[in-house]
Scaffold this motif. Sequence first.
Motif, short mmCIF file in Angstrom:
data_model
loop_
_atom_site.label_atom_id
_atom_site.label_comp_id
_atom_site.label_asym_id
_atom_site.label_seq_id
_atom_site.Cartn_x
_atom_site.Cartn_y
_atom_site.Cartn_z
N SER A 46 0.84 -0.94 -0.01
CA SER A 46 0.07 0.39 -0.22
C SER A 46 1.09 1.22 -0.31
O SER A 46 1.57 1.01 0.51
N SER A 47 0.03 2.62 -0.25
CA SER A 47 0.74 3.60 -0.38
C SER A 47 0.83 4.21 1.16
O SER A 47 1.64 5.49 1.31
N SER A 48 0.06 4.20 1.70
CA SER A 48 0.30 4.25 3.27
C SER A 48 0.80 3.51 4.49
O SER A 48 1.37 1.86 4.44
N ASN A 49 0.82 3.67 5.64
CA ASN A 49 2.22 3.14 6.31
C ASN A 49 1.09 2.74 7.68
O ASN A 49 1.70 1.77 8.20
N GLY A 50 -0.27 2.99 7.63
CA GLY A 50 -0.46 2.44 9.35
C GLY A 50 -0.89 1.09 9.41
O GLY A 50 -0.55 0.35 10.40
N GLY A 51 -1.72 0.43 7.96
CA GLY A 51 -1.72 -1.36 8.19
C GLY A 51 -0.28 -1.91 8.04
O GLY A 51 -0.66 -2.99 9.39
N ARG A 52 0.08 -0.78 7.76
CA ARG A 52 2.22 -2.64 7.80
C ARG A 52 1.66 -1.71 9.49
O ARG A 52 2.93 -2.81 9.79
N ASN A 53 2.09 -0.80 10.00
CA ASN A 53 2.74 -0.56 11.09
C ASN A 53 2.25 -0.83 11.84
O ASN A 53 2.64 -2.31 13.12
N LEU A 54 0.96 -1.21 11.92
CA LEU A 54 -0.06 -1.98 13.31
C LEU A 54 0.66 -3.58 13.31
O LEU A 54 0.54 -3.92 13.87
N ASN A 55 0.05 -4.28 11.68
CA ASN A 55 0.70 -5.47 12.10
C ASN A 55 2.22 -5.97 12.21
O ASN A 55 2.19 -6.48 13.39
N ILE A 56 2.99 -5.10 12.12
CA ILE A 56 4.23 -5.38 12.71
C ILE A 56 4.39 -4.57 14.14
O ILE A 56 4.89 -6.24 14.85
N VAL A 57 3.72 -3.73 14.68
CA VAL A 57 3.47 -3.55 16.55
C VAL A 57 2.78 -4.94 16.62
O VAL A 57 2.97 -5.88 17.88
N LEU A 58 1.54 -5.78 16.14
CA LEU A 58 1.48 -6.66 17.10
C LEU A 58 1.84 -7.93 16.31
O LEU A 58 2.17 -8.73 17.28
N ILE A 59 2.81 -8.42 15.71
CA ILE A 59 4.00 -9.11 15.25
C ILE A 59 4.88 -9.38 16.59
O ILE A 59 5.09 -9.91 17.27
N ILE A 60 5.21 -7.84 16.54
CA ILE A 60 6.74 -8.49 17.66
C ILE A 60 5.62 -8.43 19.31
O ILE A 60 6.38 -8.83 20.21
N ILE A 61 4.17 -7.90 19.16
CA ILE A 61 3.69 -7.94 21.16
C ILE A 61 3.49 -9.27 20.81
O ILE A 61 3.47 -10.18 22.63
N PHE A 62 3.12 -10.11 20.49
CA PHE A 62 2.63 -11.59 20.44
C PHE A 62 4.11 -12.45 20.16
O PHE A 62 3.79 -13.68 20.56
N ALA A 63 4.92 -12.00 19.38
CA ALA A 63 6.05 -13.24 19.31
C ALA A 63 6.76 -12.24 21.13
O ALA A 63 7.32 -14.01 21.30
N LEU A 64 7.31 -11.75 21.19
CA LEU A 64 7.14 -11.07 23.00
C LEU A 64 6.77 -11.97 23.49
O LEU A 64 6.93 -13.14 24.77
N ARG A 65 4.98 -13.14 23.54
CA ARG A 65 4.30 -13.57 24.52
C ARG A 65 4.29 -14.48 24.21
O ARG A 65 4.80 -15.72 25.05
N LEU A 66 4.76 -14.88 22.64
CA LEU A 66 5.53 -16.67 22.72
C LEU A 66 6.39 -16.49 23.41
O LEU A 66 6.70 -17.84 24.04
N MET A 67 7.35 -15.71 23.80
CA MET A 67 8.95 -16.57 24.47
C MET A 67 9.09 -16.56 25.37
O MET A 67 9.79 -17.51 26.27
N LEU A 68 7.57 -15.52 25.86
CA LEU A 68 7.53 -15.44 27.36
C LEU A 68 7.32 -16.71 28.17
O LEU A 68 7.33 -17.70 28.98
N GLY A 69 6.36 -17.12 27.11
CA GLY A 69 5.37 -18.91 27.74
C GLY A 69 6.56 -19.87 26.83
O GLY A 69 5.55 -20.73 27.25
N GLY A 70 8.00 -19.57 27.25
CA GLY A 70 8.04 -20.67 26.61
C GLY A 70 8.17 -21.59 24.74
O GLY A 70 7.92 -22.42 24.81
N GLY A 71 6.64 -20.92 23.40
CA GLY A 71 6.86 -21.15 23.35
C GLY A 71 5.73 -22.70 22.92
O GLY A 71 4.62 -22.39 21.84
#
Length: 73
Positions: A46-71
């Motif tokens: 897309s030409s805008s960054n809003g959707g991309r940024n939202l998904n990147i933030v969500l990926i980081i948050i859920f990846a951290l949750r996955l690491m903290l839970g041991g997978g």
Amino acid sequence: MLNLVSILIGLVTLASGIVAFFPFLGWMNWLVIPIGIVGAAVGALSSSNGGRNLNIVLIIIFALRLMLGGGIF
């Protein structure tokens, strides 16, 4: 238009990820993170960054949750 699709994918990722925050449902992050990656890829087209940024933030948050839970938890 692709930005709107990316935001909608991000909202689906967010709703699924909230469920994955409950104890013993951390394994759902293995399903949620790829959905976020697809949303970030659509947002990158897309030409805008809003959707991309939202998904990147969500990926980081859920990846951290996955690491903290041991997978699993």
